[in-house]
Structures are given as structure tokens and as C-alpha cells.
Scaffold this active site. Structure first.
Site, PDB file in Angstrom:
ATOM      1  CB  ALA A  55       1.229   0.186   6.063  1.00  0.00           C
ATOM      2  N   PRO A  76       0.854  -1.201  -0.107  1.00  0.00           N
ATOM      3  CG  PRO A  76      -0.094  -1.093   2.139  1.00  0.00           C
ATOM      4  CD  PRO A  76       0.635  -2.148   1.178  1.00  0.00           C
ATOM      5  CG  ASN A  77      -0.234   4.268   1.286  1.00  0.00           C
ATOM      6  OD1 ASN A  77      -1.183   4.984   0.888  1.00  0.00           O
ATOM      7  ND2 ASN A  77      -0.291   3.680   2.500  1.00  0.00           N
ATOM      8  CD  GLU A 105      10.361  -7.761   5.557  1.00  0.00           C
ATOM      9  OE1 GLU A 105      10.614  -8.879   6.133  1.00  0.00           O
ATOM     10  OE2 GLU A 105       9.521  -6.976   6.104  1.00  0.00           O
ATOM     11  CE1 TYR A 130       8.983   4.985   3.002  1.00  0.00           C
ATOM     12  CE2 TYR A 130       7.492   6.908   3.155  1.00  0.00           C
ATOM     13  CZ  TYR A 130       7.919   5.640   3.768  1.00  0.00           C
ATOM     14  OH  TYR A 130       7.270   5.007   4.671  1.00  0.00           O
ATOM     15  CG  ASN A 178       8.420  -1.998   0.289  1.00  0.00           C
ATOM     16  OD1 ASN A 178       7.991  -2.199   1.595  1.00  0.00           O
ATOM     17  ND2 ASN A 178       9.028  -0.842   0.118  1.00  0.00           N
ATOM     18  CG  HIS A 226      11.088  -2.583   5.236  1.00  0.00           C
ATOM     19  ND1 HIS A 226       9.689  -2.328   5.056  1.00  0.00           N
ATOM     20  CD2 HIS A 226      11.341  -3.641   5.504  1.00  0.00           C
ATOM     21  CE1 HIS A 226       9.067  -3.385   5.429  1.00  0.00           C
ATOM     22  NE2 HIS A 226      10.022  -4.296   5.814  1.00  0.00           N
ATOM     23  NE  ARG A 271       3.939   6.572   1.708  1.00  0.00           N
ATOM     24  CZ  ARG A 271       4.434   5.135   2.241  1.00  0.00           C
ATOM     25  NH1 ARG A 271       4.833   4.400   1.112  1.00  0.00           N
ATOM     26  NH2 ARG A 271       4.076   5.085   3.104  1.00  0.00           N
ATOM     27  NE  ARG A 285       9.787   6.198   9.007  1.00  0.00           N
ATOM     28  CZ  ARG A 285       9.235   5.621   7.805  1.00  0.00           C
ATOM     29  NH1 ARG A 285       9.211   4.676   6.823  1.00  0.00           N
ATOM     30  NH2 ARG A 285       8.081   6.606   7.882  1.00  0.00           N
TER      31      ARG A 285
HETATM   32  C1  DQA Z   1       8.230   0.853   4.213  1.00  0.00           C
HETATM   33  C2  DQA Z   1       8.211   1.304   5.441  1.00  0.00           C
HETATM   34  C3  DQA Z   1       6.914   1.029   6.133  1.00  0.00           C
HETATM   35  O1  DQA Z   1       6.913   1.312   7.534  1.00  0.00           O
HETATM   36  C4  DQA Z   1       5.837   1.992   5.370  1.00  0.00           C
HETATM   37  O2  DQA Z   1       4.583   1.667   6.048  1.00  0.00           O
HETATM   38  C5  DQA Z   1       5.819   2.018   3.888  1.00  0.00           C
HETATM   39  C6  DQA Z   1       7.436   1.715   3.339  1.00  0.00           C
HETATM   40  C7  DQA Z   1       9.849   1.279   3.393  1.00  0.00           C
HETATM   41  O3  DQA Z   1       9.861   0.925   2.184  1.00  0.00           O
HETATM   42  O4  DQA Z   1      10.479   1.922   3.989  1.00  0.00           O
HETATM   43  O5  DQA Z   1       4.979   2.169   3.362  1.00  0.00           O
HETATM   44  O6  DQA Z   1       7.935  -0.599   3.780  1.00  0.00           O
END
Ligand code: DQA
Length: 157
Positions: A79, A12-13, A101, A25, A76, A103, A20, A110
Site C-alpha cells: 500500500a 504492509p499486510n 519493484e 493475491y 513490494n 506487485h 489475505r 484495480r
Molecule cells: C500489492 C498491490 C497494492 O495495491 C496493495 O496495497 C498490496 C499489494 C500487490 O502486490 O499486488 O498490498 O502491492
């Protein structure tokens, strides 16, 4: 198995990458990330099937498909990393498929709620955190190397 594509999944997102919270990011878009993954996998003769969804159930359906159709998974989970036992269970059911995985940000620097990822327990090929979008290249490279050697005469980036 390794002639199957590599599934690169974004949660998501991440469709908003580039717009964003760029201070966290970066300014690369999801299209840039997909291009990076494709270019990283190419020297191994591995193709990339890149998908993004804001919906947990859709991500789970795609992970279930990967059991039959893909050679490995780079994910990835965004959230959902911090909330989803469903994603963990789906990935755990992909026995034999390498799972990495990613991030983009360093989740450990964080908020406390980001420090734990349910998904990490299923990340058989490792977890890459806090390397920016370059982390996708590291993850793709890692999974490709587990699957096969680079094609001769083609140098890996
Ligand atoms: C994320 C880190 C997550 O905590 C966050 O909710 C994201 C992006 C990252 O790529 O740093 O949406 O996965």
C-alpha cells in the site's frame, strides 16, 4: 558489491499472504515467496536477505542500510507504493544499487488509487506487475543478471 546479499523487502499486510484476499493475491505464503526468491538467486551465487514490515519508517531504515550492505533491492512496497514519498526518497538515495519493484496483482486493473506508484520512479531495474508471486522470481532474476552471470554448470530456473 555482488557478494553482498540481495535485499527482498515486503511492505504492509504481505505477512498475511496466503490468507489475505486469496482471489487477488493467491494462496502462496510469504515463506513460499522467500523460498522462491532464494531458489532463483542461488544459481547466481547471490544470497537473499528477506524482510517484511508493516511500518513505513522500518522499511526506510532497511533501505538506508542497503546502501552499505546489499547488492540490490527487490521490493513490494504494497500500500505504501501509492502514498509514500519517503520510500521513493530512500530508494532514490540508493544510487548504483539495482532496484526492482514487484506487485503480485495487476494494479492497473484495480481501483484508480492503485494505478500510481511513487516507488516506480526509483525502480532502476524495472517494475513487474500482475504476474502473481512469480513476479518475485522475475524481479530477483532481473537484479541477479544485472549483478553477475549464472555460476557455470548451474542452470537458472
Ligand atoms: C500489492 C498491490 C497494492 O495495491 C496493495 O496495497 C498490496 C499489494 C500487490 O502486490 O499486488 O498490498 O502491492
Amino acid at each position: 558489491m555482488s557478494d553482498r546479499p540481495l535485499l527482498v523487502l515486503n511492505g504492509p499486510n504481505l505477512n498475511l499472504l496466503g490468507k489475505r484476499e486469496p482471489a487477488i493475491y493467491g494462496t502462496d505464503t510469504l515463506a513460499d515467496v522467500v523460498r522462491l526468491c532464494v531458489e532463483t538467486a542461488a544459481p547466481y551465487g547471490v544470497t537473499v536477505d528477506a524482510r517484511q514490515s508493516n511500518h513505513e519508517g522500518q522499511l526506510i531504515d532497511w533501505i538506508q542500510e542497503a546502501r552499505e550492505e546489499h547488492a540490490g533491492i527487490v521490493i513490494n512496497p504494497a500500500a505504501y507504493s501509492h502514498t509514500s514519498v519517503g520510500l521513493l526518497d530512500a530508494l532514490s538515495a540508493c544510487d548504483g544499487l539495482p532496484v526492482a519493484e514487484v506487485h503480485i496483482s495487476n494494479i492497473h486493473r484495480r481501483e484508480a488509487f492503485r494505478h500510481h506508484s511513487y516507488v516506480s520512479a526509483a525502480a532502476s531495474a524495472g517494475v513487474i506487475v500482475g504476474c502473481g508471486v512469480q513476479g518475485y522470481a522475475f524481479a530477483v532474476e532481473r537484479v541477479c543478471r544485472l549483478l553477475k552471470a549464472p555460476l557455470s554448470g548451474v542452470s537458472a530456473p
